[in-house]
Design an enzyme around this catalytic site. Structure first.
Site, mmCIF file in Angstrom:
data_model
loop_
_atom_site.group_PDB
_atom_site.id
_atom_site.type_symbol
_atom_site.label_atom_id
_atom_site.label_comp_id
_atom_site.label_asym_id
_atom_site.label_seq_id
_atom_site.Cartn_x
_atom_site.Cartn_y
_atom_site.Cartn_z
ATOM 1 N N ASP A 118 3.920 -1.580 -7.079
ATOM 2 C CA ASP A 118 5.324 -1.564 -6.410
ATOM 3 C C ASP A 118 6.279 -2.534 -7.026
ATOM 4 O O ASP A 118 7.421 -2.290 -7.258
ATOM 5 C CB ASP A 118 5.026 -2.092 -4.853
ATOM 6 C CG ASP A 118 4.066 -1.184 -4.423
ATOM 7 O OD1 ASP A 118 4.283 -0.276 -3.715
ATOM 8 O OD2 ASP A 118 2.813 -1.644 -4.411
ATOM 9 N N HIS A 171 1.089 -2.088 0.648
ATOM 10 C CA HIS A 171 1.269 -1.239 -0.474
ATOM 11 C C HIS A 171 1.305 0.376 0.269
ATOM 12 O O HIS A 171 0.570 1.233 0.345
ATOM 13 C CB HIS A 171 0.014 -1.082 -1.320
ATOM 14 C CG HIS A 171 0.337 -0.007 -2.097
ATOM 15 N ND1 HIS A 171 1.063 -0.162 -2.994
ATOM 16 C CD2 HIS A 171 -0.679 1.159 -2.524
ATOM 17 C CE1 HIS A 171 0.869 1.206 -3.990
ATOM 18 N NE2 HIS A 171 -0.058 1.825 -3.496
HETATM 19 N N1 LIG Z 1 -2.882 0.020 -4.868
HETATM 20 C C1 LIG Z 1 -2.288 0.873 -5.521
HETATM 21 O O1 LIG Z 1 -1.258 0.385 -5.905
HETATM 22 C C2 LIG Z 1 -2.835 2.210 -5.913
HETATM 23 C C3 LIG Z 1 -4.137 2.575 -5.473
HETATM 24 N N2 LIG Z 1 -4.522 3.791 -5.625
HETATM 25 C C4 LIG Z 1 -5.654 4.216 -5.107
HETATM 26 O O2 LIG Z 1 -6.769 3.819 -5.935
HETATM 27 C C5 LIG Z 1 -8.079 4.798 -5.554
HETATM 28 C C6 LIG Z 1 -8.775 5.329 -6.764
HETATM 29 O O3 LIG Z 1 -7.769 6.291 -7.325
HETATM 30 P P1 LIG Z 1 -8.336 7.345 -8.595
HETATM 31 O O4 LIG Z 1 -9.171 6.498 -9.579
HETATM 32 O O5 LIG Z 1 -7.240 8.136 -8.862
HETATM 33 O O6 LIG Z 1 -9.102 8.389 -7.696
HETATM 34 P P2 LIG Z 1 -10.540 9.046 -8.322
HETATM 35 O O7 LIG Z 1 -10.918 10.007 -7.257
HETATM 36 O O8 LIG Z 1 -10.281 9.566 -9.791
HETATM 37 O O9 LIG Z 1 -11.828 8.115 -8.712
HETATM 38 C C7 LIG Z 1 -12.185 7.409 -7.405
HETATM 39 C C8 LIG Z 1 -13.646 7.172 -7.825
HETATM 40 O O10 LIG Z 1 -14.271 6.325 -6.936
HETATM 41 C C9 LIG Z 1 -15.673 6.502 -6.660
HETATM 42 N N3 LIG Z 1 -15.918 6.044 -5.372
HETATM 43 C C10 LIG Z 1 -15.787 6.809 -4.226
HETATM 44 N N4 LIG Z 1 -16.232 6.008 -3.121
HETATM 45 C C11 LIG Z 1 -17.075 5.351 -3.939
HETATM 46 C C12 LIG Z 1 -18.019 4.074 -3.367
HETATM 47 N N5 LIG Z 1 -18.176 3.801 -2.154
HETATM 48 N N6 LIG Z 1 -18.419 3.335 -4.173
HETATM 49 C C13 LIG Z 1 -18.147 3.262 -5.613
HETATM 50 N N7 LIG Z 1 -17.303 4.285 -6.090
HETATM 51 C C14 LIG Z 1 -16.646 5.151 -5.290
HETATM 52 C C15 LIG Z 1 -15.632 8.017 -6.929
HETATM 53 O O11 LIG Z 1 -16.735 8.746 -7.098
HETATM 54 C C16 LIG Z 1 -14.677 8.181 -8.068
HETATM 55 O O12 LIG Z 1 -15.307 8.154 -9.308
HETATM 56 C C17 LIG Z 1 -7.359 5.691 -4.597
HETATM 57 O O13 LIG Z 1 -7.793 5.202 -3.238
HETATM 58 C C18 LIG Z 1 -5.971 5.681 -4.690
HETATM 59 O O14 LIG Z 1 -5.251 5.943 -3.620
HETATM 60 C C19 LIG Z 1 -3.684 4.699 -6.676
HETATM 61 C C20 LIG Z 1 -2.734 4.142 -7.217
HETATM 62 C C21 LIG Z 1 -2.206 2.961 -6.966
HETATM 63 O O1 LIG Z 2 0.535 7.066 -3.364
HETATM 64 C C1 LIG Z 2 -0.805 7.197 -3.577
HETATM 65 O O2 LIG Z 2 -1.485 7.806 -2.965
HETATM 66 C C2 LIG Z 2 -1.299 6.567 -4.879
HETATM 67 C C3 LIG Z 2 -0.579 5.059 -4.683
HETATM 68 O O3 LIG Z 2 -0.941 4.223 -3.889
HETATM 69 C C4 LIG Z 2 0.370 4.677 -5.304
HETATM 70 O O4 LIG Z 2 0.882 5.637 -6.430
HETATM 71 O O5 LIG Z 2 1.527 3.918 -5.053
#
Ligand SMILES: NC(=O)C1=CN([C@@H]2O[C@H](COP(=O)(O)OP(=O)(O)OC[C@H]3O[C@@H](n4cnc5c(N)ncnc54)[C@H](O)[C@@H]3O)[C@@H](O)[C@H]2O)C=CC1
Ligand SMILES: O=C([O-])CC(=O)C(=O)O
Length: 325
Positions: free
Chosen positions: A159, A187
């Site tokens: 952000d 967030h």
């Molecule tokens: N804080 C922020 O600014 C942001 C947060 N996110 C969040 O990050 C997270 C991950 O996003 P992506 O990598 O795109 O998702 P993704 O689905 O591509 O990868 C998630 C991975 O986590 C694994 N996983 C699920 N449960 C698990 C557990 N209990 N222990 C270990 N691994 C586990 C899955 O098997 C998968 O490999 C999502 O919650 C997304 O919303 C995404 C963008 C920004």
């Molecule tokens: O919006 C979502 O689910 C992924 C995220 O946290 C972001 O891009 O800020």
């Protein structure tokens, strides 16, 4: 040669993992002279995919990659970890509200908090990326009573970086020249990106923009809804920019910010009227491996209103998981 730092990353097979691990191994996070050992965690069915990523990491022949392994056991992944980046969770898909994610993910973070409590280095720096990031970080912190609460942080840096770029574009200036910007709160679309204190080359950003209508009706919605806009456009949530923000967050916490403000989600100490322990985005500076809250900023009526909205959302999320803690 420094001794290697153990960096645990969860969700290693996911899309953020793929954008993150190579940059950690190349030294962009902890410094170009700091070897690392990657301790990767993902679910059992994802282990083969993580092994594929490890083959690629190996093929990069990174001089700083001193070791790596993958496991589906949090207590193995977090053993002696000095940095833990908790990415693994269920990402939001098209049309899904963040609140829907709360329940499914809360269970993951109680287990992982307890594992960190048991086996991680006592000074472990924990960054929660997986959404809802603030509440997941709060859950992990509450599940780790033997670790200092200050070790747990949530990622607001994406952000912060989004806000920087919007302000730079609006003012026709370079992101690197903008200082003292911050993002308050959760967030989520309720976050409050605040450029009231920001300067660019000594000039006040607020005076340069001088447009409260743009602030309230263009800037804040653009930054707040950026994640949804990216999902809409890509069909997948932000990954490279999220990984980049995680690198920035840990880099600055580990190596310091030279007095520059950055935004981190940290457990409140009660400052600015935010109840203690609430995992809230605040302006901080970092030095000697510790973050420090920027104190004493004036909160005007508009800001108080925005801060209250994002705080209320966090309180509701907290109430929604209270039965798990
Ligand atoms: N804080 C922020 O600014 C942001 C947060 N996110 C969040 O990050 C997270 C991950 O996003 P992506 O990598 O795109 O998702 P993704 O689905 O591509 O990868 C998630 C991975 O986590 C694994 N996983 C699920 N449960 C698990 C557990 N209990 N222990 C270990 N691994 C586990 C899955 O098997 C998968 O490999 C999502 O919650 C997304 O919303 C995404 C963008 C920004
Ligand atoms: O919006 C979502 O689910 C992924 C995220 O946290 C972001 O891009 O800020």
């Amino acid at each position: 040669m420094k001794s290697p730092v153990r960096v645990a990353v969860t969700g290693a097979a996911g899309q953020i993992g793929y954008a993150l691990l190579f940059r950690i191994a190349s030294g962009e996070m902890l410094g170009k002279d700091q070897p690392v050992i990657l301790q990767l965690l993902d679910l059992p069915h994802a282990q083969t995919a993580v092994k594929g990523v490890m083959m690629e990491l190996q093929d990069c022949a990174f001089p700083l990659l001193a070791g790596m392994f993958t496991t589906d056991n949090p207590e193995e992944a977090f053993k002696d970890a000095q940095v833990a980046i908790l990415v693994g969770s269920r990402p939001r898909s098209k049309g899904m509200e963040r609140a829907d994610l709360l329940q499914a993910n809360a269970e993951i973070f109680t287990v992982q908090g307890a594992a960190l409590n048991k086996v991680a280095d006592r000074n472990v720096k924990v960054l929660v990326v997986g959404n809802p990031a603030n509440t997941n970080a709060y859950i992990a912190m509450k599940s780790a009573p033997d670790l200092p609460a200050k070790n747990f942080t949530a990622m607001l840096r994406l952000d912060h970086n989004r806000a920087l770029s919007q302000v730079a574009e609006k003012t026709g200036t370079a992101v690197s020249d903008i200082e003292k910007l911050c993002v308050w709160g959760n967030h989520s679309p309720t976050m409050y990106a605040d450029y009231r204190f920001a300067t660019v080359n000594g000039q006040k950003v607020k005076d340069l923009i001088n447009d409260q209508d743009w602030n309230a009706n263009v800037f804040l919605p653009t930054v707040g809804k950026r994640g949804a806009a990216i999902i809409e456009a890509r069909g997948l949530s932000s990954a490279a920019s999220a990984a980049n923000a995680a690198i920035d967050h840990i880099h600055d916490w580990w190596l310091g910010t030279d007095g520059k403000w950055v935004t981190m989600g940290i457990p409140s100490d009660g400052a600015y009227g935010i109840p203690e322990e609430t995992m809230f985005g605040f302006p901080v500076t970092c030095e000697n491996g510790e973050y420090k809250l920027v104190e004493g900023l004036e909160i005007d009526d508009f800001s108080r209103e925005r801060i209250n909205i994002t705080l209320q959302e966090l309180e509701e999320e907290k109430a929604g998981v209270a039965h798990l803690l």
